[in-house]
Write an enzyme that holds these catalytic residues in place. Sequence first.
Site, PDB file in Angstrom:
ATOM      1  CE  LYS A  37      -4.059   0.393   1.283  1.00 20.43           C
ATOM      2  NZ  LYS A  37      -5.301   0.792   0.553  1.00 20.43           N
ATOM      3  CG  ASP A  69      -6.588 -17.717   4.965  1.00 16.69           C
ATOM      4  OD1 ASP A  69      -5.463 -18.266   4.972  1.00 16.69           O
ATOM      5  OD2 ASP A  69      -7.402 -17.853   5.907  1.00 16.69           O
TER       6      ASP A  69
HETATM    7 MN    MN Z   1      -2.903 -17.413   7.778  1.00 23.02          MN
END
Ligand code: MN
Length: 362
Positions: free
Chosen positions: A197, A258
Site C-alpha cells: 500500500k 487465504d
Molecule cells: Mn494465515
Amino acid sequence: MTTRSNAARLLVLPGDGIGPEIMEQTLRVLDRVAGEAGVAVDIETGLVGGAAIDACGAPLPDDVLARAKACDAVLFGSVGGPKWDKLGFDLRPEMAILGLRSELTLFANLRPAMVFDSLASASPLRTELARSLDVMIVREATGGVYFGEPRGIETRPDGSRRGFNTESYETSEIERVARAAFQIARGRRGKVTSVEKANVMESGLVWRQTVEALGAREFSDIALEHMYADNCAMQLAREPGRFDVIVTTNLFGDLLSDLAGALTGSLGLLPSATVGEIGGEGPFLFEPIHGSAPDIAGQGIANPLGQILSLALLFRWSLRLEEPAAQIERACAAALAGGARTRDLGGELTTRKMGDAVLAAL
Ligand code: MN
Ligand code: NAD
Ligand code: IPM
C-alpha cells in the site's frame, strides 16, 4: 529409530486441532513414496503449539528448536485453539510457527494456489475463471507488522487502552524476498506482481521502490507490475489468470493466500514451503496454509490434502527430488478426479478415507 548417515532427517511436528489427524495420513503417503523411490528417511517427532504448552509450558521448546536447526526439513501441522487464546503473545501456540520462521531465517513463504481440473466447479468463481487461477504467492515471513517494534498494549490513566504494532521493512529484507520471487518467476510464466500500500504507507513506498530497482538491476527478463493490496484482492477474484507470482508483505500475504485458498475450492487444499535464499541450504519448513480448525478438530473429517501437498513441496524444495513431489501431486489430482471429496469439498469422506484415496492413486 536408528540414524543412517545418508538418510534424510525429517522433523515432524503435528501440533494441535486437526494437525495430528492430517499428519497421520501424510505420514502414510511419505512411507509409500519414500519406500518406492528408495529414499531413506529418518523421522523424528516433537510437540509444538498448545500440545507443547500443556506438556512443558512453552509453544516451541528449546530442544524442538535445536532439532529443527539440525534436521534436513521440518514438516509442520497446525497450531492454536481456544484453550490457549488468553495467553500472552510470547506464550501462545502461534509462536511455534513464528519462532521457527524467524529462528531459521526462512523469509520467503511460498504459497502456490491452482485449481485442480476436477474441482473447477467447487470454486466460488465461474468455471472458466477458476481454471485460469495458477499463482505463486511469495509472502515475506520474518518481518513486517508481525515482528516490528514497538508493539504492545498500554493502559492510560483514564483506564482506556491502546494496542499498537509497527509495520517496518528495510531494503535488505525486501530485496531478499523479492529476489526469491523473481527467481521463481523465471521458472514459471515470467511475471511478478509486487503488492503493498505505497499510497498510504511509508514501508509500502520503500517496498515498491526497492522491488522496482532490483527488477531493473537484476531481472530485466521478468515483467514487473506494482499493485495496491486492496486492488490485488479484487483482481484475484475478478481476473485470477492475470497473476503469475505475487510478492508481498507478511500481513498482506496472509490475507491474500487465504483468499486464494477459497478460490481453489477449499482452504484445506493449500500447501506452503517456507524457505530462505532460493538454492540455499535448509532446513526449510513445510506447512499447510490453514490453521488447526478447532470447529472440526477431533471428528476425523478434515481435508488432509494441504498437508499431503506440503510433503510434495518438501520433496521438491528440501530433498530436491522432483519425481516423488510430482508423484504426490498427481496422486492428489487423481484422487479428486476419481470423486474423492471431504466435507469441505461437499463430499462425505473422512480424513482417513481421503488418505486411502491418495494411496490408491499412488
Ligand atoms: Mn494465515
Ligand atoms: P483455520 O484455518 O483453522 O480455519 C478456518 C476455516 O477453514 C474453519 O471453518 C475450518 O474448519 C476450515 N478448515 C481449515 N482447514 C481445513 C481442512 N484441512 N479441512 C477442512 N476444513 C478446514 O483458521 P481459524 O479458525 O481462523 O484459526 C484457528 C486456529 O488456528 C487459531 O488458533 C489460529 O491462530 C490458528 N492458525 C494456525 C495456523 C498454522 O498453524 N499454520 C494457520 C492459521 C491459523
Ligand atoms: C499462517 C497463519 C499464521 C500466520 C499464524 C498462525 C501465526 O495464519 O501461516 O497463515 O499468520 O502467519
